[in-house]
Scaffold this motif. Sequence first.
Motif, short mmCIF file in Angstrom:
data_model
loop_
_atom_site.label_atom_id
_atom_site.label_comp_id
_atom_site.label_asym_id
_atom_site.label_seq_id
_atom_site.Cartn_x
_atom_site.Cartn_y
_atom_site.Cartn_z
N LEU A 196 0.84 -1.21 0.00
CA LEU A 196 0.00 0.00 0.00
C LEU A 196 0.87 1.26 0.00
O LEU A 196 0.58 2.23 -0.70
CB LEU A 196 -0.92 0.00 1.23
CG LEU A 196 -2.09 -0.98 1.21
CD1 LEU A 196 -2.80 -0.97 2.55
CD2 LEU A 196 -3.07 -0.63 0.09
N ALA A 197 1.95 1.22 0.79
CA ALA A 197 2.84 2.38 0.85
C ALA A 197 3.54 2.61 -0.48
O ALA A 197 3.72 3.76 -0.91
CB ALA A 197 3.88 2.17 1.96
N ASP A 218 -8.19 11.79 -3.79
CA ASP A 218 -7.50 10.83 -2.92
C ASP A 218 -6.00 10.80 -3.23
O ASP A 218 -5.16 10.81 -2.32
CB ASP A 218 -8.07 9.43 -3.11
CG ASP A 218 -9.41 9.23 -2.41
OD1 ASP A 218 -9.75 10.04 -1.52
OD2 ASP A 218 -10.13 8.27 -2.77
N GLU A 274 -2.75 11.83 -0.91
CA GLU A 274 -1.63 10.93 -0.65
C GLU A 274 -0.31 11.60 -1.01
O GLU A 274 0.70 11.43 -0.30
CB GLU A 274 -1.81 9.65 -1.46
CG GLU A 274 -2.97 8.78 -0.99
CD GLU A 274 -3.19 7.57 -1.88
OE1 GLU A 274 -2.30 7.27 -2.71
OE2 GLU A 274 -4.24 6.90 -1.74
N ARG A 275 -0.28 12.38 -2.09
CA ARG A 275 0.96 13.03 -2.51
C ARG A 275 1.36 14.17 -1.59
O ARG A 275 2.49 14.64 -1.64
CB ARG A 275 0.81 13.53 -3.95
CG ARG A 275 0.70 12.41 -4.97
CD ARG A 275 0.56 12.95 -6.38
NE ARG A 275 0.35 11.88 -7.36
CZ ARG A 275 0.25 12.07 -8.66
NH1 ARG A 275 0.34 13.32 -9.16
NH2 ARG A 275 0.07 11.06 -9.48
N ARG A 296 -2.13 9.37 4.27
CA ARG A 296 -1.98 7.92 4.35
C ARG A 296 -2.62 7.29 3.11
O ARG A 296 -3.67 7.72 2.66
CB ARG A 296 -2.66 7.40 5.61
CG ARG A 296 -2.42 5.92 5.90
CD ARG A 296 -3.00 5.57 7.26
NE ARG A 296 -2.70 4.19 7.62
CZ ARG A 296 -3.47 3.15 7.29
NH1 ARG A 296 -4.58 3.36 6.60
NH2 ARG A 296 -3.15 1.93 7.65
N ALA A 297 -1.97 6.25 2.59
CA ALA A 297 -2.52 5.57 1.42
C ALA A 297 -3.92 5.05 1.74
O ALA A 297 -4.15 4.46 2.80
CB ALA A 297 -1.60 4.42 1.01
N GLN A 298 -4.85 5.28 0.82
CA GLN A 298 -6.21 4.82 1.03
C GLN A 298 -6.25 3.29 1.02
O GLN A 298 -5.64 2.65 0.17
CB GLN A 298 -7.12 5.35 -0.08
CG GLN A 298 -7.25 6.87 -0.10
CD GLN A 298 -7.93 7.39 1.15
OE1 GLN A 298 -8.99 6.92 1.52
NE2 GLN A 298 -7.31 8.35 1.80
N ARG A 308 2.35 2.04 -3.38
CA ARG A 308 1.35 2.54 -4.33
C ARG A 308 0.89 3.96 -4.00
O ARG A 308 0.15 4.55 -4.79
CB ARG A 308 0.11 1.64 -4.30
CG ARG A 308 0.29 0.29 -4.91
CD ARG A 308 -0.78 -0.69 -4.42
NE ARG A 308 -2.10 -0.10 -4.30
CZ ARG A 308 -3.10 -0.28 -5.15
NH1 ARG A 308 -2.92 -1.04 -6.22
NH2 ARG A 308 -4.27 0.26 -4.94
N ARG A 309 1.32 4.50 -2.89
CA ARG A 309 0.78 5.79 -2.43
C ARG A 309 1.04 6.90 -3.46
O ARG A 309 2.16 7.13 -3.87
CB ARG A 309 1.41 6.18 -1.09
CG ARG A 309 0.74 7.39 -0.47
CD ARG A 309 1.20 7.62 0.95
NE ARG A 309 2.57 8.13 0.99
CZ ARG A 309 3.19 8.51 2.10
NH1 ARG A 309 2.58 8.41 3.27
NH2 ARG A 309 4.41 8.98 2.04
N GLY A 310 -0.03 7.57 -3.86
CA GLY A 310 0.07 8.67 -4.80
C GLY A 310 0.23 8.27 -6.25
O GLY A 310 0.34 9.13 -7.13
#
Length: 206
Positions: free
Chosen positions: A14-15, A48, A52-53, A57-59, A17-19
Amino acid sequence: MIVYESPQGSEQWLAERRGVITGSRFKACRDRLADGSYSAVARLYAQDLARERNGGRAQPVYVNDAMRFGIQQEPLAVDQYDVEFGTWSRTAGFICTDDRKFGVSVDRLIDHDGTLEVKTIVSSAQLFKVLVDRDLSDYLDQVYGQLWILGRAWCDLVLWSPDLTPKPMNVVRIWRNDNAIEDLESDLRTFEATVSEYEALLRRVM
């Protein structure tokens, strides 16, 4: 490309993939209203990503019962595919472009030029849509996005219906279509510009 090896669904995945605009949402990125403006679904996804960017926190990836069932079934479908086609498919984590704007999580890699995407068909409506009507439009943006980012030639789309006998698995090979990929890339870059606008607006008020 940047290749991450974390297991799909993990906190690290998940981290990573963030942004990043991800393959499972490529279709949503192209979702527009009759007047050409983005739909509420597309706008919310852009917001969203902008959050994140800016350190948000990553959704979490929403998983309903049907999706959970699909996750459980995927290894069974892959095993049957490997046996039937004599392949040795390889797992893949998260793969994104060098600028971390776009990325895909591929179910499996096949040889040097193929990918494998498993779709467990739970809904009867979806079953008739994809098997009887041969309408694969729900999956094409994701598949072409994989072939674009990975530079591969084809994807075997595994339509897995474990309750059907005697043939629970149907495989459709989707070949690279450069015209379709160019159209997809153009639309995704337009969507990315919208994400960047939201990102800048949020940064200013912060």
